[in-house]
Scaffold this active site. Structure first.
Site, PDB file in Angstrom:
ATOM      1  N   HIS A 119      35.321  37.047  46.761  1.00  0.00           N
ATOM      2  CA  HIS A 119      36.314  38.111  46.093  1.00  0.00           C
ATOM      3  C   HIS A 119      35.900  39.424  47.012  1.00  0.00           C
ATOM      4  O   HIS A 119      34.851  39.457  47.551  1.00  0.00           O
ATOM      5  CB  HIS A 119      36.036  38.205  44.747  1.00  0.00           C
TER       6      HIS A 119
ATOM      7  N   TYR B 166      25.041  42.033  38.084  1.00  0.00           N
ATOM      8  CA  TYR B 166      25.296  42.789  39.535  1.00  0.00           C
ATOM      9  C   TYR B 166      25.686  44.038  39.115  1.00  0.00           C
ATOM     10  O   TYR B 166      26.460  44.446  38.253  1.00  0.00           O
ATOM     11  CB  TYR B 166      26.453  42.088  40.313  1.00  0.00           C
TER      12      TYR B 166
END
Length: 198
Positions: A65, A134
């Site tokens: 992605h 993240y």
């Protein structure tokens, strides 16, 4: 012990693998994962604006992605379990365009992977369950998401334990992890085109 930074792993400029500062005693441990002063001294000056966390089971592959118009720098780590984390250089004009680098992130090694803007990102879950965290330096824009095929032969990522033959599509059909567990990909991750078709 200070946080240590391995810059440009795999010869790809901008990537960094960060080993945290771990303090252990009879109670357990305390981990210093990000210190902006030390990171700036190492040449990493990032202003993170959002934290995210996901949970996935073994055999899940997420990616590859990126955001097209609002690219993100990501600092990723596994707080539970183990993943194989991958970044692919998609920076136009880069000497390493199309090259990839992968690293094992786990709750045992506690390493983090810094992936700057201009890279596609994905990971494969190797443990029974993995929780993945993240930080990003820009917000998620749901209409801005892009991707490239996880099994694109032009990139040639060597996903550990994955068996199967490329049939011209990013479909997970026919691929397994450790010989018997079918890979699990989202519908959209089975539709991305290769890097040369972007």
């Amino acid at each position: 012990m200070q946080i240590t930074v391995d810059k440009n792993p795999g010869g790809i400029e901008g990537l960094a693998v960060i080993t945290p500062n771990i303090h252990r005693d009879e109670r357990g441990y305390f981990v210093e994962t990000w210190n902006s002063r030390e990171m700036k001294e190492a040449g990493l000056d990032v202003d993170f604006v959002q934290d995210n966390q996901s949970m996935s089971q073994k055999g899940v592959l997420r990616g590859l992605h990126f955001q097209k118009n609002f690219p993100q720098c990501k600092l990723v780590r596994a707080v539970r379990g183990e993943v194989f984390d991958v970044a692919v250089d998609m920076r136009e004009g880069s000497a390493t365009y199309g090259k990839w680098y992968g690293v094992i992130l786990s709750d045992q090694n506690m390493k983090q992977f810094l992936i700057p803007e201009g890279f596609a990102h994905g990971f494969l879950v190797l443990s029974d369950v993995a929780e993945f965290c993240y930080k990003v330096n820009d917000f998620w824009h749901p209409d801005d998401e892009g991707g490239i095929a996880w099994n694109d032969p032009a990139i040639g990522i060597k996903w550990p334990g994955v068996e199967g033959s490329y049939n011209g599509t990013p479909s997970a059909m026919g691929y397994t992890l450790d010989g018997d567990l079918p890979l699990i990909l989202s519908d959209k991750d089975q539709k991305w085109e290769g890097i040369n078709n972007r």
